[in-house]
Design an enzyme around this catalytic site. Structure first.
Site, PDB file in Angstrom:
ATOM      1  N   LYS A  22       1.403  -1.205   0.011  1.00  0.00           N
ATOM      2  CA  LYS A  22      -0.004  -0.142   0.611  1.00  0.00           C
ATOM      3  C   LYS A  22       0.667   1.203   0.259  1.00  0.00           C
ATOM      4  O   LYS A  22       0.699   2.229  -1.162  1.00  0.00           O
ATOM      5  CB  LYS A  22      -0.661   0.040   0.895  1.00  0.00           C
ATOM      6  CG  LYS A  22      -1.767   1.539   1.413  1.00  0.00           C
ATOM      7  CD  LYS A  22      -2.459   1.536   3.042  1.00  0.00           C
ATOM      8  CE  LYS A  22      -3.138   2.476   3.220  1.00  0.00           C
ATOM      9  NZ  LYS A  22      -1.715   3.986   3.480  1.00  0.00           N
ATOM     10  N   ASN A  23       1.887   1.252   0.783  1.00  0.00           N
ATOM     11  CA  ASN A  23       2.533   2.433   0.823  1.00  0.00           C
ATOM     12  C   ASN A  23       3.416   3.313   0.005  1.00  0.00           C
ATOM     13  O   ASN A  23       3.874   3.581  -0.772  1.00  0.00           O
ATOM     14  CB  ASN A  23       3.362   2.559   2.148  1.00  0.00           C
ATOM     15  CG  ASN A  23       2.692   2.500   3.434  1.00  0.00           C
ATOM     16  OD1 ASN A  23       1.917   3.083   3.616  1.00  0.00           O
ATOM     17  ND2 ASN A  23       3.217   1.853   4.872  1.00  0.00           N
ATOM     18  N   ARG A  97      -4.824  10.972   2.803  1.00  0.00           N
ATOM     19  CA  ARG A  97      -4.055  11.367   3.417  1.00  0.00           C
ATOM     20  C   ARG A  97      -2.970  11.494   1.648  1.00  0.00           C
ATOM     21  O   ARG A  97      -2.166  11.963   1.900  1.00  0.00           O
ATOM     22  CB  ARG A  97      -3.283  11.107   4.159  1.00  0.00           C
ATOM     23  CG  ARG A  97      -2.021  11.774   4.250  1.00  0.00           C
ATOM     24  CD  ARG A  97      -1.385  11.436   5.766  1.00  0.00           C
ATOM     25  NE  ARG A  97      -0.517  11.905   6.453  1.00  0.00           N
ATOM     26  CZ  ARG A  97       0.245  13.540   6.321  1.00  0.00           C
ATOM     27  NH1 ARG A  97      -1.354  14.191   6.767  1.00  0.00           N
ATOM     28  NH2 ARG A  97       1.057  13.711   6.565  1.00  0.00           N
ATOM     29  N   ASP A 121      -6.454   8.485   8.340  1.00  0.00           N
ATOM     30  CA  ASP A 121      -5.857   7.616  10.267  1.00  0.00           C
ATOM     31  C   ASP A 121      -6.077   9.146  10.648  1.00  0.00           C
ATOM     32  O   ASP A 121      -5.633   9.820  10.501  1.00  0.00           O
ATOM     33  CB  ASP A 121      -5.167   7.013  10.310  1.00  0.00           C
ATOM     34  CG  ASP A 121      -4.716   5.740   9.202  1.00  0.00           C
ATOM     35  OD1 ASP A 121      -5.498   4.807   9.111  1.00  0.00           O
ATOM     36  OD2 ASP A 121      -3.694   5.334   9.498  1.00  0.00           O
ATOM     37  N   ASP A 319       3.848   0.677  12.055  1.00  0.00           N
ATOM     38  CA  ASP A 319       2.898   0.282  11.134  1.00  0.00           C
ATOM     39  C   ASP A 319       2.952  -0.937  11.864  1.00  0.00           C
ATOM     40  O   ASP A 319       1.436  -1.902  11.730  1.00  0.00           O
ATOM     41  CB  ASP A 319       3.085   0.584   9.474  1.00  0.00           C
ATOM     42  CG  ASP A 319       1.940   1.248   9.333  1.00  0.00           C
ATOM     43  OD1 ASP A 319       2.023   2.585   9.505  1.00  0.00           O
ATOM     44  OD2 ASP A 319       2.377   1.517   7.833  1.00  0.00           O
ATOM     45  N   MET A 341       5.775   7.458  17.312  1.00  0.00           N
ATOM     46  CA  MET A 341       5.688   8.286  16.607  1.00  0.00           C
ATOM     47  C   MET A 341       4.107   9.193  15.912  1.00  0.00           C
ATOM     48  O   MET A 341       4.237  10.213  16.182  1.00  0.00           O
ATOM     49  CB  MET A 341       6.294   7.933  14.697  1.00  0.00           C
ATOM     50  CG  MET A 341       6.823   7.523  14.397  1.00  0.00           C
ATOM     51  SD  MET A 341       8.205   6.649  12.613  1.00  0.00           S
ATOM     52  CE  MET A 341       7.393   8.180  11.485  1.00  0.00           C
TER      53      MET A 341
END
Length: 436
Positions: A22-23, A97, A121, A319, A341
């Site tokens: 996904k990223n 985002r 998110d 993640d 983070m």
């Protein structure tokens, strides 16, 4: 409202293959705007966030041909730049985002971009400063228009420069690299992110004609070129799915083989799960997790309690901290989870505590998990998914629990995991998607 109805307690068995990353997808698909030529992308994850980005490109007049659900050909030879300043774009991109990733490519090729306030998110503040400061150093003017709610970015031309990023932001680095790829002169980016997904983007851009060196390090050098051409690209397997399946196998005492896991690009992820006591074997590019009755969390050599925390690559990805946390619930021993983070990412643990987990939430960033050692099972409850990763952590807890669980707001899970219910059903999970 769609929900997952889960009846836990089944031991799963079989093979499962991770989706495309996904990223990586959000960066790679945005990069098609850098060229008027065709770009073909394989192993695209069929998930909400990625499909929304592809839809946005189509609204911008990018020609999109979907060979199947995981392969697309794009041609951005007639881009409607003004669409990026429309109410429709603001409405759609505000849910995603990843839409901020369009800015670097738009600045490189068209010298202007618009960024609405980001969505995504609800896991704490996720600032855009790294993106914007990098764009400004390349010669971009930046203004926020209160009337239309857009950040306006414009440039007469982009000029290469030296920059030291204030944080190794993956999306920030990707955006700056795309903008710098067609700037005049040389751009040096220090404290750059070096995640495999960023490496993938740089390699793709080089195949398109860019001149990027230092790939895989935190010092990137980008020599600007006048033109980028088409290419073909295949995405990596999603490392977050791989980690999620490892945790799922351990919690449910299941025997699972993760096919084509992309082991060479997983970094320290397998080692972190081994620190929880989880056994696994590498067989070629597959990961075999045997059925385990129990697993014991390692201690430090001096006897201290293990701490697992997130850190920029090659450190442990944030993640997967939610997955590590839920996996530790049934372990022997204790572990401190330190989420540095994002200040709201641990707030889902109240639901795990309600299910019977022994977790102490120290503050918004730290939680201590005291393993139940299989002496008692979690119990099913009704809960809501606050974000993608917490949602899957709750799903893993529900699959290991006694009784029935209802997971609401599963759209968050669908944003990052393709058809997760049907894929887990194939392993023997009792999970059903329904409307409430």
């Amino acid at each position: 409202m769609n929900v997952f109805e889960v009846r836990g307690g089944n031991r799963l068995k079989g093979e499962i293959q991770p989706q495309g990353a996904k990223n990586e997808a959000l960066q790679i698909i945005s990069a098609v705007l850098l060229t008027p030529e065709t770009v073909t992308i394989h192993n695209i994850p069929d998930i909400l966030d990625v499909n929304l980005l592809i839809e946005l490109l189509g609204e911008m007049n990018v020609k999109v041909r979907r060979t199947d659900r995981h392969t697309c050909t794009f041609q951005a030879d007639d881009v409607n730049v003004d669409y990026l300043h429309s109410a429709d774009f603001k409405k759609k991109s505000g849910r995603l985002r990843g839409s901020v990733m369009l800015a670097g490519a738009m600045l490189a090729r068209f010298k202007k971009a618009f960024i609405p306030k980001p969505g995504g998110d609800k896991i704490g503040r996720r600032r855009l400063d790294t993106h914007v400061i990098g764009f400004e150093k390349l010669g971009t003017r930046f203004d926020y228009n209160q009337e239309d709610g857009f950040f306006h970015l414009t440039a007469d031309k982009l000029q290469g420069t030296y920059m030291l990023l204030d944080e190794p932001s993956v999306t920030g680095t990707a955006n700056i690299v795309m903008a710098a790829s067609m700037a005049s002169g040389t751009t040096t980016i220090y404290n750059a992110a070096c995640e495999p997904y960023l490496q993938q983007l740089c390699k793709m851009l080089n195949r398109m004609g860019a001149k990027i060196s230092g790939i895989g390090s935190n010092l990137l050098t980008v020599e600007g070129v006048d033109y980028l051409g088409g290419t073909t690209h295949t995405m990596l397997p999603d490392m977050i799915e791989v980690g999620s399946f490892i945790g799922l196998a351990a919690m449910t005492q299941s025997e699972i083989t993760i096919k084509n896991a992309g082991i060479n690009d997983l970094g320290i992820i397998p080692d972190k799960f081994r620190q929880l006591g989880i056994q696994m074997e590498f067989k070629g590019d597959d990961i075999f997790i045997p059925e385990q009755e129990s697993y014991t969390i390692q201690r430090y050599f001096d006897g201290g309690v293990l701490t697992i925390y997130d850190h920029p690559w090659p450190g442990f990805t944030p993640d997967l901290l939610s997955i590590v946390l839920v996996t530790a619930i049934q372990a022997h021993g204790s572990v401190l989870i330190h989420q540095k983070m994002f200040e709201s990412r641990l707030f889902f643990v109240d639901k795990l505590i309600e299910m019977g987990a022994q977790i102490i939430l120290c503050d918004p960033h730290r939680a201590v998990v005291i393993g139940l050692e299989r002496e008692q099972r979690l119990r099913g409850i009704t809960m809501s998914s606050p974000d993608i990763r917490a949602g899957v952590a709750l799903l893993i807890a529900a699959l290991s629990a006694e009784g029935k669980s209802i997971i609401q707001n599963i759209e968050q899970i669908d944003r990052g995991y393709q058809q997760i219910d049907t894929r887990l059903q194939a392993l023997g999970a009792d999970i059903k998607r329904s409307q409430k």
